[in-house]
Design a protein around this motif. Structure first.
Motif, PDB file in Angstrom:
ATOM      1  N   ASN A 210       0.824  -1.210   0.000  1.00 55.87           N
ATOM      2  CA  ASN A 210       0.000   0.000   0.000  1.00 55.87           C
ATOM      3  C   ASN A 210       0.861   1.264   0.000  1.00 55.87           C
ATOM      4  OD1 ASN A 210      -2.230  -1.640   0.036  1.00 55.87           O
ATOM      5  ND2 ASN A 210      -2.743  -1.282   2.182  1.00 55.87           N
ATOM      6  N   LEU A 211       1.928   1.249   0.772  1.00 50.26           N
ATOM      7  CA  LEU A 211       2.829   2.403   0.803  1.00 50.26           C
ATOM      8  C   LEU A 211       3.520   2.592  -0.538  1.00 50.26           C
ATOM      9  CD1 LEU A 211       4.507   1.844   4.289  1.00 50.26           C
ATOM     10  CD2 LEU A 211       2.849   3.629   3.723  1.00 50.26           C
TER      11      LEU A 211
ATOM     12  N   GLN B 155      -5.579   0.184  -5.679  1.00 55.45           N
ATOM     13  CA  GLN B 155      -4.248  -0.336  -5.335  1.00 55.45           C
ATOM     14  C   GLN B 155      -3.735   0.186  -3.985  1.00 55.45           C
ATOM     15  OE1 GLN B 155      -1.245  -0.789  -8.308  1.00 55.45           O
ATOM     16  NE2 GLN B 155      -2.719  -0.883  -9.985  1.00 55.45           N
ATOM     17  N   GLY B 156      -4.503  -0.091  -2.963  1.00 55.11           N
ATOM     18  CA  GLY B 156      -4.062   0.229  -1.607  1.00 55.11           C
ATOM     19  C   GLY B 156      -4.678   1.456  -0.999  1.00 55.11           C
TER      20      GLY B 156
ATOM     21  N   LYS C  54      -1.425   7.573   7.532  1.00 50.30           N
ATOM     22  CA  LYS C  54      -2.623   7.875   8.328  1.00 50.30           C
ATOM     23  C   LYS C  54      -3.751   6.916   7.961  1.00 50.30           C
ATOM     24  CE  LYS C  54      -1.586  12.822   8.794  1.00 50.30           C
ATOM     25  NZ  LYS C  54      -2.019  14.195   8.449  1.00 50.30           N
ATOM     26  N   GLU C  55      -3.878   6.651   6.651  1.00 55.86           N
ATOM     27  CA  GLU C  55      -4.916   5.716   6.219  1.00 55.86           C
ATOM     28  C   GLU C  55      -4.645   4.316   6.763  1.00 55.86           C
ATOM     29  OE1 GLU C  55      -6.284   3.573   2.086  1.00 55.86           O
ATOM     30  OE2 GLU C  55      -6.017   5.752   2.025  1.00 55.86           O
ATOM     31  N   GLU C  56      -3.380   3.878   6.718  1.00 55.01           N
ATOM     32  CA  GLU C  56      -3.052   2.536   7.203  1.00 55.01           C
ATOM     33  C   GLU C  56      -3.328   2.414   8.703  1.00 55.01           C
ATOM     34  OE1 GLU C  56      -2.542   0.160   5.155  1.00 55.01           O
ATOM     35  OE2 GLU C  56      -2.518   1.599   3.502  1.00 55.01           O
TER      36      GLU C  56
ATOM     37  N   ALA D 155     -12.383  -7.514   3.932  1.00 54.27           N
ATOM     38  CA  ALA D 155     -13.092  -6.522   3.121  1.00 54.27           C
ATOM     39  C   ALA D 155     -12.132  -5.473   2.570  1.00 54.27           C
ATOM     40  CB  ALA D 155     -14.187  -5.859   3.955  1.00 54.27           C
ATOM     41  N   MET D 156     -11.194  -5.033   3.402  1.00 53.80           N
ATOM     42  CA  MET D 156     -10.231  -4.019   2.961  1.00 53.80           C
ATOM     43  C   MET D 156      -9.265  -4.565   1.916  1.00 53.80           C
ATOM     44  SD  MET D 156      -9.270  -2.092   6.497  1.00 53.80           S
ATOM     45  CE  MET D 156     -10.465  -1.084   7.381  1.00 53.80           C
TER      46      MET D 156
END
Length: 735
Positions: free
Chosen positions: A399-400, A484-485, A455-457, A473-474
């Motif tokens: 994700n990063l 894509q993340g 912050k999202e993670e 779900a995520m």
């Protein structure tokens, strides 16, 4: 000749009658135009070795393999280095008036003692070169390039230029001339000095073989000339010869690990190419991960070396590998652990898919993802919780990485430093996420452009820790090719303000709707259904820069593609309003219904009703300047463009013209696209055959360009404004 003797190029001719490059070898490659970086780096290294004092350690060019028979040495590996050294001796001898010494050492009976058997033309060229009169040539810095001088010689046959080896020799001689153009006096003597050797190599005599096909059959099961990977394996075997587990490593290299790449081969990429590419790219990752370099400290040599490893298009070069101390015992131990992981049943299908991408593409993102996987493998515990920890490590790091621009080497190196910084938290990443963020930011410094993603993670991990069902779900949402993340837009839509919480059921429904709406069949629909349906709800266009906006492009390969496209739309309120209309019915039918009921007015409604204007924009771009909307055929107005309002009016007038129903007073109409600083315009032919020009400016149709005898712009017919209001109800609502 002794086995594994250390000698200079000149030394070898005291023990052999001649050196031959056998017919089964390839052409000379270091002089190819495509090998410029390798050529310049090699010559720079040779020059440094020659200029250093006698007290310094000589430059070691590593192993040269050959077979000695009847006094003739047939070179099996070392052809490129030896050819370059021969050309260097010739040019320096001519430049320093040492040609007679050169001939005495390197010729016999008027023939070159260093020769090629690959083609007769290559041998003929070298024979002619060694007896050429050096007085004919100017080797100074401002002289004509030496290749032109040689080609202009009476002994030079133009047909030789068709020989790749001859062409490469000429290119290399030019490079040597440029590199050694400054006066230095005695470099030829230094090259040949047997007491204070400056440039040496190790000769490995394959004395048990004759130069025949049997040699290659024994060294290569396919009976072909040695590949780059086979040369690499031979070099690597010498490098690990003192390693206690060298035998085990060599067995795995030839057996278990070979199967990994054999299964991934194809017509374009044979398995040994993939095998060598893996080792070179692992060297690239390990070099970048340990370099500590920044944009300000990266040298040209660094960039050339990293490029050689990352692109993996060049041939294997023992010189570069030896000079950069690549594949230390510590590095090889890490590579062994990685390859053993992929040969075990612990390797997941996703990991295998990533390995395939790693060796078949040169994408920075893929390489960073593989580095993250490598770091985890090197810290694995091989217990029951390993699979879950790897899944979470890859989820967070992917994700990063997927939400960053990874297109420059200095950023890439910083990102590897960030991964190194957070890997100590890999086995408890969810609970240590805040500490990991701090370490990441400290490692990347000002390049830590993914703070918002962190912050999202942290938000997502908080929800997962409350209810594990969030994780599945995520992960499903994060895998969408346009997201894509990054799913903060959908999480925001699933937030219930009254309850101050995120609704997982609502989130799941929103994800399901988003997948249906952002399906490629909808995104690439020829009727532009998604774009037009969104415009019925609001202005969804994504700003590129200044007045330039995009309808959104279907490309989703890179972060740059996604961040200025549908991902940005998902994070706008208009996307939530569109999803509210999506039900169990066919998505395309739902979008068509919204389009049919359009009543938003203005330029948005014009585009909804005229989808051909979207088709016109090859780059999916338009300019919004005040109330003017310019549709661009290219990325700027240097290509042809038109203005939306005037175009639509012209189209509607043309429709009536085709029906012989033009408004009173108008006989014909044309529309002119333009480019540059011009304004698109309508050409209106009146009943009396006079012509008037109109354009759309500042929210109204106005006369354009044509002036009368007094220099005043000719006005439009008095009825034109009334007719435009009648034909364009979207911008002229009824009173």
């Amino acid at each position: 000749m002794n086995q594994n003797a250390i000698m200079t190029f000149a030394d070898i001719f005291t023990t052999v009658d001649a050196i031959n490059i056998p017919v089964i070898q390839r052409d000379y490659a270091q002089g190819r135009q495509s090998a410029q970086e390798i050529r310049q780096q090699f010559l720079h290294t040779l020059e440094q070795a020659l200029r250093q004092g006698s007290e310094t350690v000589p430059l070691d060019l590593d192993f040269v393999y050959g077979s000695l028979e009847n006094g003739n040495l047939s070179v099996l590996d070392g052809q490129q280095r030896l050819t370059t050294l021969f050309l260097l001796h010739w040019l320096l001898a001519g430049k320093e008036n040492e040609s007679e010494a050169f001939r005495q050492r390197f010729t016999h009976n008027g023939k070159s003692r260093f020769s090629y058997q690959t083609r007769a033309s290559a041998a003929e060229f070298l024979d002619a070169l060694v007896i050429a009169d050096p007085a004919r040539y100017d080797f100074s810095s401002d002289a004509t390039p030496i290749d032109e001088q040689l080609i202009d010689s009476p002994w030079f046959y133009l047909s030789w230029l068709q020989d790749p080896t001859v062409a490469s020799c000429l290119t290399m001689l030019c490079a040597i001339q440029q590199r050694f153009c400054f006066p230095q006096g005695d470099l030829f003597q230094r090259l040949c000095d047997r007491e204070n050797k400056r440039i040496v190599f190790h000769y490995l005599n394959l004395e048990n073989f004759g130069l025949s096909d049997d040699l290659y059959i024994k060294m290569n099961a396919r009976g072909k000339a040695l590949t780059d990977f086979e040369n690499f394996k031979a070099w690597l075997s010498g490098r690990i010869s003192q390693w206690p587990t060298a035998h085990e490593f060599s067995l795995r290299l030839d057996q278990q690990w070979t199967d990994l790449f054999w299964l991934r081969r194809n017509k374009e990429l044979p398995f040994d190419t993939l095998y060598l590419r893996f080792f070179m790219r692992m060297a690239f990752l390990l070099a970048c991960g340990q370099s500590g370099k920044t944009a300000n400290t990266l040298t040209e040599d660094d960039l050339a070396w990293f490029s050689l490893l990352r692109d993996a298009q060049s041939t294997f070069s023992p010189l570069e590998f030896g000079q950069h101390s690549v594949f230390t015992i510590e590095d090889l131990a890490k590579i062994k652990q990685v390859l053993d992981y992929f040969c075990s049943d612990r390797a997941t299908p996703d990991a295998h898919a990533l390995l395939t991408r790693f060796i078949t593409t040169s994408d920075y993102l893929v390489q960073a993802q593989f580095y993250a996987l490598t770091l985890f493998i090197l810290r694995q515990d091989n217990d029951d919780g390993e699979a879950l920890r790897l899944q979470r490590w890859q989820r967070i790091t992917n994700n990063l990485l997927r939400t960053m621009r990874l297109d420059y080497i200095d950023i890439f190196i910083r990102v590897l430093a960030g991964l190194n910084a957070i890997v100590p938290h890999a086995h408890a990443l969810y609970t240590d996420l805040t500490q990991a963020q701090q370490r990441w930011q400290a490692a990347l410094g000002r390049h830590s452009v993914s703070n918002e993603q962190w912050k999202e993670e942290i938000l997502k991990v908080g929800l997962i820790m409350q209810n594990i069902d969030w994780e599945t779900a995520m992960m499903h949402a994060e895998d969408h090719p346009y997201l894509q993340g990054r799913i903060r837009g959908l999480l925001a839509l699933a937030y219930r303000a009254n309850d101050e919480c995120h609704d997982r059921a609502m989130f799941t429904l929103l994800v399901e709707k988003s997948f249906r709406v952002l399906d490629r069949r909808i995104v690439e629909h020829p009727e532009h259904l998604l774009e037009r349906a969104l415009l019925t709800q609001d202005d969804y266009l994504v700003q590129m820069s200044g007045d330039r906006y995009t309808f959104c492009h279907p490309a989703n390969h890179s972060w740059r593609d996604r961040s200025k496209s549908w991902l940005a739309v998902v994070e706008k309120p208009v996307f939530g309003r569109l999803l509210a209309h999506i039900d169990d019915n066919d998505v395309a039918d739902t979008l068509r219904q919204l389009i049919a009921e359009v009543d938003c007015g203005g330029w948005r409604e014009l585009i909804v009703k005229h989808p051909e204007v979207i088709s016109y924009t090859e780059e999916r771009l338009l300019d919004k300047e005040a109330e003017n909307i310019y549709l661009l055929s290219k990325s700027t107005r240097r290509g042809y463009f038109f203005e939306l309002h005037s175009y639509v009016l012209a189209e509607r007038l043309r429709y009536f013209m085709a029906e012989n129903a033009l408004p009173k007073g108008i006989k014909a109409v044309k529309y002119y696209w333009t480019y540059g600083d011009d304004q698109p315009w309508l050409e209106i032919t009146l009943n009396d055959d006079t012509i008037r020009y109109a354009c759309y400016l500042k929210g109204r149709f106005a006369p354009w360009e044509e002036k009368d005898n007094d220099g005043r712009i000719k006005p439009l017919p008095a009825s034109f404004a009334r007719q435009a209001k009648k034909l364009m109800p979207e911008i002229y609502p009824a009173d």
